[in-house]
Scaffold this active site. Structure first.
Site, short mmCIF file in Angstrom:
data_model
loop_
_atom_site.label_atom_id
_atom_site.label_comp_id
_atom_site.label_asym_id
_atom_site.label_seq_id
_atom_site.Cartn_x
_atom_site.Cartn_y
_atom_site.Cartn_z
CG ASP A 118 64.42 24.27 28.43
OD1 ASP A 118 63.64 25.24 28.48
OD2 ASP A 118 65.17 23.96 29.36
CG HIS A 159 62.76 24.90 42.79
ND1 HIS A 159 63.97 25.06 43.43
CD2 HIS A 159 63.00 25.25 41.49
CE1 HIS A 159 64.88 25.48 42.57
NE2 HIS A 159 64.31 25.60 41.40
#
Length: 255
Positions: A118, A159
């Site tokens: 991340d 998404h």
């Protein structure tokens, strides 16, 4: 609480933009509400309190649903055939590592087999994580540093982005994959063509104003993944749910 100003200002944004579907991560309802030109992720990195709230929300975002390792055929699709000297599972954009923690509780693999990736601001925000899980500071718009892993896992990542941005993310991933061995696992909604449910409809609206992103139908997932040289092997959807795992591999090139 961080979403409320965006929801309130969204009608103003659509009036200003001619009611076009937002697609630019630097110009959407979020930027209009917070008077910024950076992405929502840039803003979170600059606001530690908001980042902490967001990360905590993501840790609890599974709601009543079981962890994917409880119903996905992990042994058949991941463990069988995996190589001992390779990473098993790379969680791309994996937040504080809650998905890898859940996986390790069910499948206690050894050190170095699980990799959490991340942004630096997120990795530095982690207070507690199993020492066997490798932490890598990584922006998924840059080349994937972990090569030849058994699986690259994306939960609620694609998404958040338009098809064009997703193609950039996925191309970096496919460049790191080994044909015939590596696979991609995407945990996201597969929206029905008709009569979509309340949950996926609301999430579609949330990612539209926040990122802006989009929830995809089965056909849109097929088209997106095929456009970067991937072939969907299966849609694994638990009974009664529209969110599950999309399993894809590199397309085999005919000799």
């Amino acid at each position: 609480m961080d979403f409320l100003p965006i929801i309130q200002k969204t009608p103003e944004f659509f009036e200003k933009s001619g009611y076009q579907n937002p697609g630019d991560p630097n110009d959407g309802p979020f930027q209009h509400a917070y008077n910024t030109t950076g992405t929502c992720w840039d803003w979170l990195a600059e606001h530690p309190d908001a980042l902490d709230r967001f990360n905590t929300f993501m840790e609890g975002s599974r709601d009543e649903r079981a962890h994917w390792a409880d119903w996905f055929p992990v042994e058949a699709q991941l463990l069988n055939g995996s190589l001992a000297d390779r990473p098993l599972l790379v969680d791309v954009g994996g937040n504080r590592g809650h998905e890898l923690t859940g996986f390790k509780e069910k499948f206690p693999v050894g050190a170095g087999k699980l990799v959490l990736e991340d942004l630096p601001s997120v990795i530095e925000d982690i207070q507690s994580l199993d020492s066997d899980i490798q932490r890598v500071k990584h922006n998924f718009f840059d080349p994937q540093p972990v090569k030849g892993a058994r699986a690259y896992y994306f939960k609620h990542i694609l998404h958040d982005w338009s098809d064009d941005h997703c193609r950039t993310i996925l191309k970096h991933t496919t460049a790191a994959m080994e044909s015939g061995y590596s696979k991609i696992l995407i945990e996201d909604y597969v929206v029905p063509d008709q009569n979509a449910g309340l949950k996926e409809t609301l999430i579609d609206m949330v990612v539209m104003v926040w990122c802006p992103g989009i929830e995809r139908t089965r056909q849109r997932w097929i088209e997106l993944l095929e456009s970067v040289g991937l072939e969907i092997k299966n849609f694994w959807l638990p009974h009664g749910y529209t969110k599950g795992i999309i399993e894809a591999e590199l397309k085999k090139i005919d000799a």
